[in-house]
Design an enzyme around this catalytic site. Structure first.
Site, PDB file in Angstrom:
ATOM      1  N   ARG A  45       0.881  -1.193   0.000  1.00  0.00           N
ATOM      2  CA  ARG A  45       0.000   0.000   0.000  1.00  0.00           C
ATOM      3  C   ARG A  45       0.903   1.222   0.000  1.00  0.00           C
ATOM      4  O   ARG A  45       1.756   1.381   0.882  1.00  0.00           O
ATOM      5  CB  ARG A  45      -0.910   0.007   1.233  1.00  0.00           C
ATOM      6  CG  ARG A  45      -1.627   1.344   1.425  1.00  0.00           C
ATOM      7  CD  ARG A  45      -2.723   1.304   2.456  1.00  0.00           C
ATOM      8  NE  ARG A  45      -3.872   0.577   1.952  1.00  0.00           N
ATOM      9  CZ  ARG A  45      -5.089   0.612   2.510  1.00  0.00           C
ATOM     10  NH1 ARG A  45      -5.297   1.372   3.574  1.00  0.00           N
ATOM     11  NH2 ARG A  45      -6.082  -0.078   2.002  1.00  0.00           N
ATOM     12  N   HIS A  91      -7.510   0.963  -6.280  1.00  0.00           N
ATOM     13  CA  HIS A  91      -7.652   0.051  -5.129  1.00  0.00           C
ATOM     14  C   HIS A  91      -8.314  -1.238  -5.649  1.00  0.00           C
ATOM     15  O   HIS A  91      -9.473  -1.522  -5.355  1.00  0.00           O
ATOM     16  CB  HIS A  91      -8.503   0.729  -4.040  1.00  0.00           C
ATOM     17  CG  HIS A  91      -8.424   0.076  -2.698  1.00  0.00           C
ATOM     18  ND1 HIS A  91      -7.640  -1.029  -2.431  1.00  0.00           N
ATOM     19  CD2 HIS A  91      -9.053   0.366  -1.524  1.00  0.00           C
ATOM     20  CE1 HIS A  91      -7.781  -1.365  -1.158  1.00  0.00           C
ATOM     21  NE2 HIS A  91      -8.633  -0.555  -0.592  1.00  0.00           N
ATOM     22  N   GLN A 117     -10.067  -3.978  -3.413  1.00  0.00           N
ATOM     23  CA  GLN A 117     -11.375  -3.536  -2.918  1.00  0.00           C
ATOM     24  C   GLN A 117     -12.428  -3.677  -4.022  1.00  0.00           C
ATOM     25  O   GLN A 117     -13.530  -4.177  -3.788  1.00  0.00           O
ATOM     26  CB  GLN A 117     -11.270  -2.073  -2.457  1.00  0.00           C
ATOM     27  CG  GLN A 117     -12.581  -1.537  -1.893  1.00  0.00           C
ATOM     28  CD  GLN A 117     -12.902  -2.111  -0.519  1.00  0.00           C
ATOM     29  OE1 GLN A 117     -12.095  -2.029   0.388  1.00  0.00           O
ATOM     30  NE2 GLN A 117     -14.071  -2.710  -0.378  1.00  0.00           N
ATOM     31  N   ASP A 163     -17.240   6.819  -1.099  1.00  0.00           N
ATOM     32  CA  ASP A 163     -15.947   6.673  -0.420  1.00  0.00           C
ATOM     33  C   ASP A 163     -15.725   7.971   0.359  1.00  0.00           C
ATOM     34  O   ASP A 163     -16.452   8.960   0.164  1.00  0.00           O
ATOM     35  CB  ASP A 163     -14.852   6.453  -1.488  1.00  0.00           C
ATOM     36  CG  ASP A 163     -13.484   6.133  -0.894  1.00  0.00           C
ATOM     37  OD1 ASP A 163     -13.371   5.961   0.339  1.00  0.00           O
ATOM     38  OD2 ASP A 163     -12.504   6.071  -1.679  1.00  0.00           O
ATOM     39  N   CYS A 204     -16.309   1.322   0.891  1.00  0.00           N
ATOM     40  CA  CYS A 204     -15.101   0.525   1.160  1.00  0.00           C
ATOM     41  C   CYS A 204     -14.696   0.594   2.625  1.00  0.00           C
ATOM     42  O   CYS A 204     -13.978  -0.285   3.104  1.00  0.00           O
ATOM     43  CB  CYS A 204     -13.964   1.002   0.257  1.00  0.00           C
ATOM     44  SG  CYS A 204     -13.620   2.756   0.372  1.00  0.00           S
ATOM     45  N   ARG A 258     -13.212  -9.125   1.768  1.00  0.00           N
ATOM     46  CA  ARG A 258     -11.817  -8.799   1.437  1.00  0.00           C
ATOM     47  C   ARG A 258     -10.945 -10.027   1.658  1.00  0.00           C
ATOM     48  O   ARG A 258     -10.069 -10.352   0.864  1.00  0.00           O
ATOM     49  CB  ARG A 258     -11.305  -7.639   2.308  1.00  0.00           C
ATOM     50  CG  ARG A 258     -11.959  -6.287   2.077  1.00  0.00           C
ATOM     51  CD  ARG A 258     -11.618  -5.676   0.740  1.00  0.00           C
ATOM     52  NE  ARG A 258     -10.182  -5.475   0.557  1.00  0.00           N
ATOM     53  CZ  ARG A 258      -9.485  -4.439   1.024  1.00  0.00           C
ATOM     54  NH1 ARG A 258     -10.103  -3.469   1.675  1.00  0.00           N
ATOM     55  NH2 ARG A 258      -8.183  -4.307   0.814  1.00  0.00           N
TER      56      ARG A 258
END
Ligand code: CP
Ligand code: NVA
Length: 315
Positions: free
Chosen positions: A101, A128, A131, A231, A271, A299
């Site tokens: 990340r 991402h 996700q 988001d 998310c 996830r």
């Protein structure tokens, strides 16, 4: 060597396969765990904060029979100027793969280029993809219940509305992944937050059409949607713009009034982490339409399937 830096690093057929494997892993968790990473060590390197990604990958590598090696980028020499190229080449001598990340997407690409192990994007400023894959799997579980082989196909032609910061990494992932999977993506956000040149260039590179729409009218985007997504308004790294973003994005809050314009069967997804009262009302977050915790759980299953796929295709 296969990597997963963006949605299109998996073909449509591979995405369908990953969904099917994730369903098997989910159903068999704790009973018939796979050993796809047996005797392997995977590095999990974070340059940014994380709750879900950090824990789900750590648990996921462990459940696949591997050793997760947690690496806080601040503790490594890379944060004191050691080059990405050298870090990638050194860590490739110890590890079988890495989940990273970071801020600049180019760091992931450099890692993939210079190292000799699979690299997984655990969020960059650009995309991402873990996700996004999870979000599509979570929806498909509802569109084709009990039929994992039909999960990917069940998404085709569905309408997803994405509200708020339509220039952020999640929005980019919906633009790219939506085009790849044949999902209709309707974005709504303030002027100035349209999907940028970088994601448009990526679509072109992947030979995908610009099928998404962008509007400044949240009602138009949500109308008839099968799922409404939002988001945070202030992504990691954007803190200096906080006041301005909270002000301009206010009309794009997902609340009950807006959800009423979507299909009656529409789901709400996020998310996470969420900021109740900002991008989404507490009422919608806690409503029956909200499937945020199934999303968070998935996830684990989807990422395990991605890791198993990369390990099986090391080349
Ligand atoms: N959704 C997500 O990636 O959460 P974290 O930032 O907590 O990992
Ligand atoms: N857009 C958000 C996603 C967090 C999971 C961020 O980058 O902070």
């Amino acid at each position: 060597m296969r990597h997963f830096l963006k949605e299109t690093d998996l073909t449509a057929a591979e995405t369908a396969q990953v969904f099917a494997v994730a369903a098997v892993l989910k159903a068999g968790r704790g009973k018939s765990d796979a050993a796809a990473l047996a005797r392997q060590s995977w590095g999990l390197m974070f340059f940014k904060k994380s709750t879900r990604t950090r824990v789900s990958f750590q648990v996921g590598v462990h459940e696949l029979g591997g050793l997760p090696v947690m690496l806080n980028a601040d503790d490594l020499q890379i944060s004191r100027g050691e080059t990405v190229a050298d870090t990638a080449r050194v860590l490739s001598r110890y590890l079988h793969g890495m989940v990273i990340r970071c801020h600049e997407h180019s760091l992931l690409e450099e890692f993939a280029r210079c190292g000799s192990m699979p690299i997984v994007n655990a969020l960059s400023d650009f995309l991402h993809p873990c996700q996004f894959m999870t979000d599509m799997f979570t929806l498909a579980e509802r569109f084709a219940p009990g039929q994992p082989a039909k999960y990917a196909a069940s998404l085709k032609g569905k309408k997803i509305a994405f509200l708020g910061d339509t220039a952020c990494n999640m929005a980019n992932s919906f633009v790219l992944g939506g085009a790849a999977l044949g999902v209709e993506i309707a974005l709504a956000g303030p002027a100035g937050y349209e999907p940028g040149a970088e994601i448009r260039a990526q679509l072109k590179k992947d030979g995908l059409p610009e099928t998404f729409t962008f509007s400044t009218d949240p009602a138009a985007a949500v109308k008839g949607a099968d799922m409404v997504y939002t988001d945070v308004w202030v992504s990691m790294g954007m803190e200096a713009e906080k006041a301005e973003r909270l002000r301009t994005m206010q009309p794009y809050q997902v609340n009950a009034k807006l959800m009423a314009l979507a299909k009656p069967s529409a789901y709400f997804m996020h998310c996470l982490p969420a900021h109740p009262g900002e991008e989404v009302s507490a009422e919608v977050l806690e409503s029956k339409q909200s499937i945020i915790f199934d999303q968070a759980e998935n996830r684990l299953h989807v990422q395990k399937a991605i890791l198993a796929h990369l390990a099986a295709h090391r080349g």
